[in-house]
Design an enzyme around this catalytic site. Structure first.
Site, mmCIF file in Angstrom:
data_model
loop_
_atom_site.group_PDB
_atom_site.id
_atom_site.type_symbol
_atom_site.label_atom_id
_atom_site.label_comp_id
_atom_site.label_asym_id
_atom_site.label_seq_id
_atom_site.Cartn_x
_atom_site.Cartn_y
_atom_site.Cartn_z
ATOM 1 N N ASP A 103 31.273 -50.584 -33.865
ATOM 2 C CA ASP A 103 31.877 -51.046 -35.110
ATOM 3 C C ASP A 103 30.872 -51.857 -35.924
ATOM 4 O O ASP A 103 29.903 -52.394 -35.384
ATOM 5 C CB ASP A 103 33.099 -51.915 -34.811
ATOM 6 C CG ASP A 103 34.221 -51.122 -34.154
ATOM 7 O OD1 ASP A 103 34.233 -49.885 -34.293
ATOM 8 O OD2 ASP A 103 35.073 -51.743 -33.490
ATOM 9 N N LYS A 104 31.141 -51.955 -37.204
ATOM 10 C CA LYS A 104 30.223 -52.645 -38.103
ATOM 11 C C LYS A 104 29.929 -54.070 -37.654
ATOM 12 O O LYS A 104 28.807 -54.567 -37.791
ATOM 13 C CB LYS A 104 30.798 -52.652 -39.527
ATOM 14 C CG LYS A 104 29.845 -53.156 -40.600
ATOM 15 C CD LYS A 104 30.449 -52.999 -41.981
ATOM 16 C CE LYS A 104 29.472 -53.458 -43.061
ATOM 17 N NZ LYS A 104 30.039 -53.297 -44.431
#
Length: 239
Positions: A103-104
């Site tokens: 995930d970012k």
């Protein structure tokens, strides 16, 4: 393979620049000058030198990155920086992509490659490759919560998560959790902890299989890894 394509694939120069290098006489094939770049070579047998330096042939690249926050696990994106954007010039090559995703806002070990067969094998649930994460939670994890995740869970929408392996580096700080999983479903770790009433404040991947993130790599840095290290990913259980 054509000589200019070979040099370009090994990040020595562009195909256009290869023409200039050949004309200047700095490229040799098996000790003989190569005046043209449309010559066919066997990259696994022929010895190619540029400026007296042998070009070692790599059919595929395997790159370890310590992914920082705020960067997408993608090859390209118009609106945000990607992990490919962070690669230094010497590690850039067409066809590179992140094998799996973080995930970012998740940090840590990410493999970037141009080997689709390897990526598929690593990510396939049937391969059973462990991923080890360190999760910082908003509240300590209870024994009940730990046992729940270690037996596998089913969310209200029917999504099933396989049993995880939970441990603590410090029993006195049970909000700092090590979790091992063998899948890679969307937001899997965060959704698992949410199921037992805990929010993940920080998430960092430390290992894939027996391959551990190099502690010398700062966030955003990357390095080539060997085929031997790649094979260690599929070694199964680890301590």
């Amino acid at each position: 393979m054509r000589l200019d394509k070979f040099l370009s694939s090994q990040n020595i120069c562009s195909r256009k620049e290869a023409v200039k290098l050949a004309k200047s006489g700095v490229i040799t094939i098996n000790g003989k000058p190569a005046a043209k770049c449309d010559i066919k070579i066997d990259p696994e047998r022929d010895i190619i030198e540029v400026g007296g330096e042998t070009v070692s042939y790599r059919k595929n690249l395997y790159i370890m990155m310590n992914k920082p926050k705020g960067v997408l696990s993608a090859s390209t994106d118009r609106n945000a920086p990607t992990v490919i954007d962070l690669l230094p010039d010497e590690l850039r090559r067409r066809g590179l992509f992140p094998a799996g995703r973080l995930d970012k806002d998740t940090t840590g070990l990410l493999i970037i490659t141009d080997d689709g067969e390897f990526a598929h094998k690593m990510l396939a649930p049937k391969s059973g490759v462990f991923k080890l994460y360190r999760a910082k939670l908003d509240l300590p994890l209870t024994d009940e919560g730990k046992n729940t995740l270690e037996h596998g869970i089913t969310l209200s929408d029917g999504t099933k998560f396989r049993p995880a392996v939970i441990s603590f580096e410090d029993e006195n700080d049970r909000s700092d959790v090590l979790i091992r999983i063998t899948e890679g479903k969307f937001h899997e770790v965060k959704r698992m902890f949410a199921f037992v009433g805990r929010d993940v404040l920080e998430l960092h991947r430390k290992r894939i299989g027996a391959l551990e993130l190099d502690k010398e790599l700062a966030f955003g840095e990357s390095k080539l890894i060997s085929e031997k290290e790649i094979k260690s990913i599929f070694c199964g259980q680890y301590s």
